[in-house]
Design a protein around this motif. Sequence first.
Motif, PDB file in Angstrom:
ATOM      1  N   VAL A 163     -13.486 -15.126   6.809  1.00 41.41           N
ATOM      2  CA  VAL A 163     -13.549 -15.058   8.225  1.00 41.41           C
ATOM      3  C   VAL A 163     -12.009 -14.952   8.528  1.00 41.41           C
ATOM      4  O   VAL A 163     -11.464 -14.052   9.265  1.00 41.41           O
ATOM      5  N   VAL A 167     -10.202 -11.703  10.415  1.00 41.07           N
ATOM      6  CA  VAL A 167      -9.922 -11.542  11.773  1.00 41.07           C
ATOM      7  C   VAL A 167      -8.352 -11.423  11.787  1.00 41.07           C
ATOM      8  O   VAL A 167      -7.974 -10.189  12.534  1.00 41.07           O
TER       9      VAL A 167
ATOM     10  N   ASP B 560      -6.570 -23.203  11.926  1.00 43.48           N
ATOM     11  CA  ASP B 560      -7.211 -22.771  12.887  1.00 43.48           C
ATOM     12  C   ASP B 560      -6.925 -21.684  13.400  1.00 43.48           C
ATOM     13  O   ASP B 560      -5.817 -20.866  13.292  1.00 43.48           O
ATOM     14  N   LEU B 561      -8.159 -20.917  13.570  1.00 40.45           N
ATOM     15  CA  LEU B 561      -8.104 -19.289  13.704  1.00 40.45           C
ATOM     16  C   LEU B 561      -7.149 -18.954  14.798  1.00 40.45           C
ATOM     17  O   LEU B 561      -6.169 -17.918  14.758  1.00 40.45           O
ATOM     18  N   ASN B 562      -7.231 -19.599  15.914  1.00 40.43           N
ATOM     19  CA  ASN B 562      -6.451 -19.310  17.240  1.00 40.43           C
ATOM     20  C   ASN B 562      -5.141 -19.308  16.926  1.00 40.43           C
ATOM     21  O   ASN B 562      -4.304 -18.359  17.264  1.00 40.43           O
TER      22      ASN B 562
ATOM     23  N   VAL C  25     -10.771 -17.918  22.524  1.00 43.46           N
ATOM     24  CA  VAL C  25     -12.199 -18.623  22.434  1.00 43.46           C
ATOM     25  C   VAL C  25     -12.628 -19.258  21.214  1.00 43.46           C
ATOM     26  O   VAL C  25     -11.693 -18.959  20.222  1.00 43.46           O
ATOM     27  N   ARG C  26     -13.496 -20.027  21.108  1.00 43.32           N
ATOM     28  CA  ARG C  26     -13.795 -21.006  20.057  1.00 43.32           C
ATOM     29  C   ARG C  26     -15.112 -20.703  19.204  1.00 43.32           C
ATOM     30  O   ARG C  26     -15.522 -21.468  18.540  1.00 43.32           O
ATOM     31  N   LEU C  28     -17.312 -17.982  16.901  1.00 44.36           N
ATOM     32  CA  LEU C  28     -16.939 -16.576  16.151  1.00 44.36           C
ATOM     33  C   LEU C  28     -17.613 -15.453  16.535  1.00 44.36           C
ATOM     34  O   LEU C  28     -16.816 -14.720  16.717  1.00 44.36           O
ATOM     35  N   VAL C  31     -15.203 -14.117  19.033  1.00 45.70           N
ATOM     36  CA  VAL C  31     -14.048 -13.622  18.268  1.00 45.70           C
ATOM     37  C   VAL C  31     -14.199 -12.226  17.798  1.00 45.70           C
ATOM     38  O   VAL C  31     -13.297 -11.175  18.059  1.00 45.70           O
ATOM     39  N   ILE C  93     -15.590 -22.040  15.682  1.00 41.56           N
ATOM     40  CA  ILE C  93     -14.517 -21.996  14.880  1.00 41.56           C
ATOM     41  C   ILE C  93     -13.734 -23.242  14.381  1.00 41.56           C
ATOM     42  O   ILE C  93     -12.960 -23.231  13.696  1.00 41.56           O
TER      43      ILE C  93
END
Lengths: 503, 581, 101
Positions: A163, A167, B560-562, C25-26, C28, C31, C93
């Motif tokens: 993922v 992204v 963390d993706l953000n 945003v949190r 998926l 996202v 996420i």
Amino acid sequence: MTQSIIIWLIWLPLAASPLIYLVGRISRRQWGYTSTARWVALAALAASWVPFVHAYRQFSAEGVLTYVYGSVALRLDGLSLLLAGVVLLLATLVTLYSNPYMAGEIGESKYYAMLAAISGVMIGLGCAADLFNLWLWFEAMAVTSYLLVAFYRDESAALEAGVKYLVQSAVGSVFVLMGVALVLAQTGTLDLAAVGTAVSTQFADSPLLLTAGALFVIGFGVKIAIVPMHTWLPDAHSQAPSGISAMLSGVVIEAGLVALLRSLSALAGVAAAWGELLIGFGVLNMVAGNLLALRQTQVKRLLAFSSLAHVGYMLLGLGVAIYAGNVAGAEGGFFHLISHGLMKGLAFLSAGALLYVLHTARGDHSPLTVSDLAGAAQRYPLVALVFSLALLGLGGLPPLVGFMSKWQIMAAGFATQNTVLYAIVAFAALNSVLSLAYYAPLVNMVYRRQPSTAVLAGQPVPFMMQIPLLLLAVGVVAIGFWPNLVNWLVQPAGAALLAAFGG
Amino acid sequence: MTAWLVICTIALTWLGAGAVWLVGDSRPRWQHSLAVTFALAAAVTAVLLIPQATDEAVITLSVGGMFGTFTFVPDGLSVFLTAVATVIGSLAIVFSVNYMHGEAQLGRYYALVLLFIGAMAGLALSGSLFLLFLFWEITALCSYALISFYNDDPKAVRGGVKALIITQLGGIGLLLGALITRTYLGDYQISTLLAQADTLPPNILSLLAFGFLIAAMAKSAQVPFHTWLPDAMEAPTPVSALIHAATMVNAGVYLLARFYPAFAGVAGWKTAVATVGMVTALLAALMAMVAFDLKRVLAYSTVSQLGYMVYAVGVGGVFASQLHLFSHAVFKALLFLGAGAVIHAVGTRDMRQMGGLRRQMPVTSVAFMIGAAALAGLPFFFNGFWSKELVLEMGLEGGPLWAYGGMVLGAGITAFYTFRMVWLVFWGEPRGAAHAHPAGTAMRVALIPLALGTLTTWLVVGPFGHWLADTLPYHHLHVKTTAEFLRDIALAPATYVAIAVVGLGLAAWWWRDHLTGLAKDLRGLAQFAANGFGFETVNRVVVNLTQRAASALQLTQTGDLNWNVVGIVGALLLVLLVLAG
Amino acid sequence: MNDMSILVAGVIGLLGAGLYGLLAVRNLFQVIIALQVLVKAAVLALVMAGYASGNLALGQSLGVTVIVADTVVAVIGLALAVQVKRHLGTLDIKALATLRR
């Protein structure tokens, strides 16, 4: 007449991809043969060497080859050949290696199909002659690699890695497209050479093109794992199947680098310090990669972080070449690209072999930790030896290939006679020493006498897995003794880079 | 012919390394014999090189690009160091036949030792700075791998990695020097640098000179880079004798001596070299005075004696430094191998657990005491005496007086700790519980030639000097015949001062009970010396800071993706700012 | 206000919205939607570039190609999201931050 050799070079692995999948699935379902896909993939990749050799011969005789189909042009120069050579080498060896490693996995046919596809796509990326095509190949490479990273789709860690990879890569890809749009808006063309001419005659001061260059650096930089866009890399490279880790570290990030160089070469005429920018990022990557790797406890994650540092060396060499127009820097950067491909490929494959015999083959998907390695040399002397060679080579010790390529980059930095670069080279050397602080203890761990519980319960290493390890190890040592062995690939690539940047 | 001898010396050892590895650990007898055979063969070819010494390149191999031309030049300095490395190397391997008997992983041990011997020969014979650096790094690699040979012992691993990192840090000086040479003079040839050093801009030349000095200091364990050598004593003892006493640590001195003609004119360089040597000689001697681990005493004494050699170069005595290097290589290898026999016999390195061993190990104790006499500088039959006197005489003539004073004081302390060591190990009553057994045959076979060498090598001082002078066109050595040398040393006032101080050192040990008041006053100093004069603390702080930086940086890898996207967007803004500005 | 500035405003608006989504945003699924918005900004930018350089047909064909290519990415992203939901039971996420340091 036969400029179509480029098509053969790209399409052979690409066309083999669906074939591998179909034949693999059908023979499994109809006749119960599970191994068909492996052998078809190996045959296809082995066959791809034939057009490669032809293309190389033809390139040596005639210079840059061009193939035009409609409005799409493909151009094969020294840089394309370098990328194609490294891709084919690693892909062939990884296919051989995966034969036992992936045997019996769910989706094995898909794995080989993707492996062949990504090889073809990367070769195509090296030949792209216009910016949009470059992006298209790049995107195709990304899509294929998402599937390979998240191959173990029942493992939550692999899903997480997939993922993040998806992204972040997608954001980078959008940035690249934005850059393409800016170039198109400003110059009205996308052909790399035409853009280059337009830039140097009309748009040298265009702020739009400057922005486009920045977008390329960041967009492709995500894939190259330039700090601070690197955060996906340790996850993806450590969670992928080991053969794929070797491909990702050994060629995929380097393919991103080639894409960046191609796109920047079109903007070489813009009054901006591209070379200095690459050097700066190179320094940042070295120090961040080494420090992040220093305290890792999982072997594959450690190796992934060390890739950051090695990308830093490549960026340094190539940045020097662009900044000072010296061909030695370009050759050094590309030499390190090859040498890193060999060493990191070997490191991931041998770590993967240990992961396989200690965990995976026993149905255990936990990661390989540093302490699992203890005493591995007792049971697996060959794997331990080649793993140590890879690590010490990565640390830049002679007589291994990493020493030679790092030397060439440093010597090129000095050849500029620039005091700041002297300091940067000294800093690069310091980083090389720092990296030994995490490579060396791994070697010590492997050669312990008291084996870990994992080693005691380990399986034997399949013969097919040992062949690629041995071949790569021979390369790491032989080129370490005689660096000129890679001149046939490195020198045309360096010349191509300088020509593209008008050096 | 000469070219083949050069190739054979390096290739035989490396082929031997491969052969021992391939034979495998299941056939230890084969491994022992193969290692001994190849090492002896290399020693023979190296000795055959001695009459062939020349200042011309005998092998020239053009690689081109950034790698220049590979050349090998077997001149006096080179062949001398090669002969020392291979001869003492083969004795250390012979010694290992007993010492390493029954150990696991013999293949790795012998392969690395042989690889080291070849690399050391290569280092000495290299005619190009690139090759010199390459072999320099290979010796560091072997040294690291052999120090941490007992990988299960965390102390051994730490010692090995420490040695590797410190010598590599210093190696950066050599790397930069080689690159500077190529950038300004066009190639890597050592002869080019020696011939054209004065055409370099002065600031570049001093960068080069001090870069080489730092490399030499790290390799030869000079203060403040000395901290790795005592920790390197975790290695098997034959390795300590070979690498950490007789050969690799000499590479730094070799480097300084080799490039002395180029750097002698650099402002402050000679004084810096002499000061480094003096401080090292003195501090290491003090540390040796208070250590109880037999191998550590020898390690500190090695550091101290290397200080003498470095000091000799700094005061212009290149020949004196090489003569002392020669003597020291022989007697220190003897002392280490003797110590190895003792440790092998009693199973401990702590001198407080030894004592009275001269009755149980007669051959070893006599050999050891010959080496000790040379180390202490007892007149007249020991090689250490003559070379040390020559160093001191050069110091009095060519160096500052305060440095000379420090060196003479160091000689006294050397005598003191040597006598203390011999006393604790071989005299008095046995203190250890374990029963010691005499040394094995192979061990004695290795000890005896070294003991004989200690007693005789000073007799060849004249021919040695002429041989060096004839093949070193840039060094302008002033050499005499043996008789003249011996007469000059015997008549020099420096000699009597030194003999008197050595006597004082011995007397101080003899009457140590009467000096308790002084001992109390010096206790603080002793404590300080035992802690390595604070240099260990500096090492620890550097390591801690690096590790903390690493841990701090790891916090940025949040997963963390953000946050990861923040990295991308932030980098874009940063790049735009940089490019616009 | 001419056509060009409307287009530019559109690109910047989509870009900002997409990036804001990715940073804030949190979930998926959201996202992936934010990614789609971001890609649409790029599509619009390509069309605009074609228009600005007097080569609208080229810009449009590039835009269409990007939409096609991006659909593949979206499909893979959604497939991953389905797997995540199945194995972790959530699309938050926060649950996807186990690989760190």
